[in-house]
Design a protein around this motif. Structure first.
Motif, PDB file in Angstrom:
ATOM      1  N   ARG A  11      -2.056   5.679   7.665  1.00 27.28           N
ATOM      2  CA  ARG A  11      -3.347   4.889   7.694  1.00 27.28           C
ATOM      3  C   ARG A  11      -4.350   4.483   7.572  1.00 27.28           C
ATOM      4  O   ARG A  11      -4.772   5.276   8.673  1.00 27.28           O
ATOM      5  N   GLU A  17      -2.623   8.916   2.404  1.00 29.11           N
ATOM      6  CA  GLU A  17      -1.649   7.622   2.519  1.00 29.11           C
ATOM      7  C   GLU A  17      -0.806   7.968   1.676  1.00 29.11           C
ATOM      8  O   GLU A  17       0.492   6.975   1.778  1.00 29.11           O
ATOM      9  N   TYR A  77       0.998   3.912   1.710  1.00 37.68           N
ATOM     10  CA  TYR A  77       1.589   4.164   3.122  1.00 37.68           C
ATOM     11  C   TYR A  77       2.734   3.467   3.550  1.00 37.68           C
ATOM     12  O   TYR A  77       3.897   4.283   4.223  1.00 37.68           O
ATOM     13  N   GLN A  78       2.789   1.961   3.049  1.00 38.57           N
ATOM     14  CA  GLN A  78       3.949   1.691   3.377  1.00 38.57           C
ATOM     15  C   GLN A  78       5.500   2.368   3.057  1.00 38.57           C
ATOM     16  O   GLN A  78       6.364   2.491   3.357  1.00 38.57           O
ATOM     17  N   ARG A 109       1.173  -1.455  -0.042  1.00 31.29           N
ATOM     18  CA  ARG A 109       0.074   0.268  -0.103  1.00 31.29           C
ATOM     19  C   ARG A 109       0.804   1.119   0.106  1.00 31.29           C
ATOM     20  O   ARG A 109       1.942   0.941   0.519  1.00 31.29           O
TER      21      ARG A 109
END
Lengths: 273, 352
Positions: free
Chosen positions: B222, B217, A88-89, A86
Motif C-alpha cells: 500500500r 502496488e 493492492y487489493q 486499488r
C-alpha cells in the motif's frame, strides 16, 4: 524435475469458476479498448488471451488487476462481484501478475525481490522489525526458506544475491515470475511472459508455467504473441480483436475459427481499415 | 589477503541474513566501536566539541534522511525543520511536565517529530520528485517560523532558551566526554534499529516503492502507508538528532540553528555518503564535517598567506566542487566506493 505431461486439450477440465468477466466495456476518451467482453476462467486452467496488437489484451489484464476500472460490466472474482478497487487489493485477494516490460525492483537483489513478493504473508509490525525480535526474525527465516524453494524451482540459485538490474533479460523475466509466485497467488496473470526471448528461454519459461500449474495448482491467465506457445500451453483461449471477443475455445477450436484466421492473417478489407 | 570470506560457510538462513555475515566485517565494526568508545579519553575537548560530536549527531540525522530519500525514494528538504521540532518538543516536555525523565522526553520528542513528518509527508501520496521537494521546503520554513512563536520558547524575549541538563539514573551528562558517550550510545542503538528496519520486510517495501511504485502496488504494497511509515521513521531519527544537537552540541535552543542550510548539509551527507546505505550515512557525515575543517587547516599548514575570508571562500568552493565530482564519478557515493574496495580486496593480490 517432474515428467512433463503432454498438454492435451481439456485434460484439466477441472475447477469451478474463479474469475468471471461479464460484458466488460472500457473506453479511454473516444477509444473503446474493450467492447462487451465476457469470459470465465476456471480453477487450475491455463487460460490464454490472444489477439493482434492493440486488441485490448493488456487492458483486459489491467481490468482484472484493478489498474483500470471498466466503464460497464462486472468482474467477479471467486463469485464476488468487484467494486472499484486499488491494485493492492487485488494482490491481497490472491491475484499476482508479471509485466510485459519487466517491472522488477532494480536496486534490490534477486532474493530481496522475491522476498518482497512475499510481504503479504509477513505479519511482524514496524516495531518488531526495528528490534529484530521474536516474530520479525522467525518470519524472516520462514519466508527465506519459502523463497529459496522458488529460487530452486526457477533454477536461479547462483543469482540469489545479484542486483536484478545486472541480470540478463531472460533471467529478469524469471525473477519476476518468482516474485509473483512468492505471494502464493490463486490467479497468476502473465503479460507476455516470453516476449523477446530466444527459443531456449521460451522453452524454459514454458516448462516453468506448466510446472507452476501442475505442482502448485495455480490458475494461470496469460497473454502471449507466440502462437505455437499458446497453442501448446493453454487449455482455453479467448481471442480479442479491436476490443471485441471474436473467438473462444480450446486451441483446436480457436485455430480453425474463420474469424480468428481473418483477424490474424487479415483480408484485403481489413488491411484497408 | 586478510579480507577473504572463503571457508566461512553458512549453515542456517539466520547466519546468512545476519547484519554482518562476513567475519572480517564483524571484527571491523567491533574494532570501530571500541575505538569510538576510547577516543574521547585521548583527544582534547576541542576535538570532541568541534569534530566528534557534530559527526555523531549528523550521522544520526543522515541515517534518518537516508531512510526517507535513499530507501523510500521520497525527497525531503525539511530535515532542519524536523530536527527543530524534536529539539523544541523535548524542551517543552521537560519544562512543562514536572519530573519528566529526560530519556522519556527525548523519545516522546522523537515521536512528535515523527507526527510532524507524517503530516508533511501527506503530499507525497500525490506528488513526487521536485514537487515533493518544494512542499518539504515549505515544511522547513513553516516549522522554523512556528517554533519562533513565544509559546514554544517559553516566552523568552530573545527566542533563545538554554537546554536543561540531562541526568539519567544519577549520571549527569555534562562534560564533553559525557556528552560524546551519550551521543555515541544513542547513535549505536539507533543505527542498529535502522539496519534492522531496512533489512526486514519494512525496508523491502520502502525499496520497492523507491524502485518502482507501480509494481510495488501490484504485489500488494500500500503506497500510502508505506510512504508515511518512511516519513515517520525518518522524522523520528531526525527529531532525535535535533534533540542531541540542541542538548549536547549547542547547549541551547534556537529555531534559527535549524535553518535550511542544516537541511542541505544533511542531504549532501546522504548523497555523498551513498543513497540507500546506513554505512554511507556515516561516511557522508564524516566527509561533510571533516573536509571543511581540513580545508581550513591545510592553507595554514602549507604556509599560504591567506586571509580568513579567502579561506572560507575557498572552502565553500572546493567543497562544492567535491560534491559535483562525487556525483559525476560515483553517483552511489562513498558507500559504493567502499564496497568496490572490499570486492577488490577479496581477490587481492591475485589478478583474476
Amino acid at each position: 524435475m517432474a515428467a512433463q505431461p503432454e498438454p492435451k486439450p481439456g485434460h484439466r477440465q477441472a475447477g469451478e469458476i474463479l474469475l468471471k468477466v461479464e460484458n466488460v466495456d472500457l473506453a479511454f476518451g473516444g477509444v473503446r479498448a474493450l467492447r462487451e467482453v465476457s469470459f470465465e476462467v476456471r480453477r487450475q486452467q491455463i487460460f490464454a488471451i490472444i489477439g493482434p496488437n492493440g486488441a485490448g489484451k493488456s487492458s483486459m489484464l489491467n481490468c482484472i488487476n484493478g489498474f483500470y476500472h471498466p466503464n460497464s460490466g462486472t468482474i467477479a472474482y471467486k463469485g464476488a462481484p468487484r467494486k472499484r478497487m486499488r491494485p493492492y487489493q487485488a494482490a491481497t485477494q490472491g491475484i499476482a501478475r508479471t509485466f510485459q516490460n519487466i517491472a522488477l525492483f532494480k536496486g534490490m537483489s534477486t532474493l530481496d525481490n522475491i522476498m518482497t513478493g512475499r510481504h503479504l504473508k509477513a505479519k511482524a509490525t514496524l516495531l518488531e522489525n526495528a528490534i529484530w525480535f521474536g516474530r520479525a526474525q522467525r518470519e524472516e527465516m520462514e519466508h527465506r526458506k519459502f523463497c529459496e524453494g522458488i529460487i530452486d524451482f526457477l533454477e536461479i540459485q547462483q543469482h540469489r544475491k545479484t542486483p536484478v538490474g545486472t541480470l540478463p533479460y531472460g533471467l529478469q523475466k524469471r525473477v519476476e515470475l518468482g516474485r509473483a509466485l512468492a505471494a502464493e497467488p490463486e490467479l497468476l496473470l502473465l503479460d507476455e511472459p516470453m516476449a523477446g526471448m530466444n527459443l531456449e528461454e521460451k522453452q524454459d519459461m514454458a516448462r516453468f508455467i506448466l510446472d507452476v500449474n501442475d505442482e502448485f495448482g495455480m490458475t494461470i491467465c496469460l497473454i502471449e504473441h507466440d502462437m505455437a506457445v499458446v497453442m501448446d500451453l493453454s487449455d482455453h483461449i479467448v481471442v480479442l480483436d479491436h476490443g471485441e471477443k471474436i473467438g473462444e475455445g480450446s486451441p483446436e477450436e480457436v485455430s480453425s475459427n474463420p474469424r480468428v484466421i481473418e483477424a490474424y492473417l487479415g483480408t484485403s478489407e481489413e488491411e484497408g481499415a | 589477503m586478510l579480507y577473504r570470506e572463503s571457508g566461512q560457510f553458512k549453515t542456517t538462513y539466520a547466519a546468512d541474513q545476519a547484519i554482518l555475515p562476513i567475519k572480517q566485517d564483524l571484527y571491523f565494526v567491533i574494532l570501530a566501536i571500541l575505538i569510538a568508545v576510547a577516543i574521547p579519553f585521548f583527544v582534547s575537548n576541542y576535538v570532541i566539541q568541534a569534530l566528534l560530536l557534530p559527526f555523531l549527531i549528523y550521522s544520526l540525522a543522515a541515517i534518518g534522511l537516508n531512510i526517507l530519500v535513499g530507501y523510500c525514494g521520497q525527497i525531503s528538504l525539511g530535515t532542519g525543520g524536523f530536527m527543530a521540532v524534536g529539539a523544541f518538543a523535548a524542551w517543552n516536555l521537560m519544562a512543562r511536565i514536572p519530573d519528566m525523565p529526560p530519556l522519556v522526553a527525548f523519545i516522546l520528542a522523537g515521536l512528535i517529530a515523527a507526527g510532524a513528518g507524517i503530516l508533511f509527508g501527506l503530499p507525497a501520496l500525490r506528488i513526487k520528485g521536485f514537487y515533493l521537494a518544494v512542499t518539504t521546503l515549505a515544511a522547513q520554513f513553516f516549522l522554523i517560523w512556528l517554533l519562533q512563536r513565544p509559546w514554544f520558547v517559553g516566552y523568552s524575549p530573545t527566542g533563545v532558551i538554554s537546554a536543561q541538563t540531562i541526568e539519567i539514573l544519577g549520571w549527569r551528562v555534562d562534560t564533553p566526554v559525557d556528552r560524546y558517550l551519550f551521543a555515541l550510545a544513542v547513535l549505536i542503538v539507533m543505527a542498529l534499529v535502522a539496519k534492522n528496519l531496512v533489512r526486514s520486510a519494512t525496508g523491502r517495501k520502502w525499496m520497492a516503492i523507491r524502485d518502482m511504485d507501480v509494481a510495488a502496488e501490484i504485489i500488494g504494497i500500500r503506497p500510502m502507508i508505506t510512504k508515511l511509515k518512511a516519513f515517520a521513521v525518518s522524522s523520528f531519527f531526525v527529531g532525535i538528532a535535533g534533540v542531541l544537537w540542541a542538548y549536547l552540541y549547542l547547549g541551547q535552543l534556537e529555531a534559527e540553528a535549524f535553518d535550511i542550510y542544516t537541511s542541505f548539509d544533511v542531504l549532501f551527507m546522504v548523497i555523498i555518503g551513498g543513497l540507500g546505505s546506513i554505512l554511507g550515512s556515516f561516511l557522508g557525515a564524516a566527509f561533510v564535517v571533516i573536509v571543511p575543517i581540513l580545508l581550513n587547516v591545510i592553507p595554514g599548514a602549507l604556509g599560504l598567506p591567506l586571509g580568513t575570508a579567502m579561506i572560507s571562500y575557498i572552502e565553500i568552493f572546493i567543497f562544492g566542487s567535491l560534491i559535483i565530482f562525487f556525483l559525476i564519478v560515483e553517483p552511489h557515493g562513498l558507500a559504493r566506493l567502499w564496497s568496490i574496495a572490499k570486492q577488490k580486496l577479496r581477490l587481492w593480490p591475485f589478478p583474476y
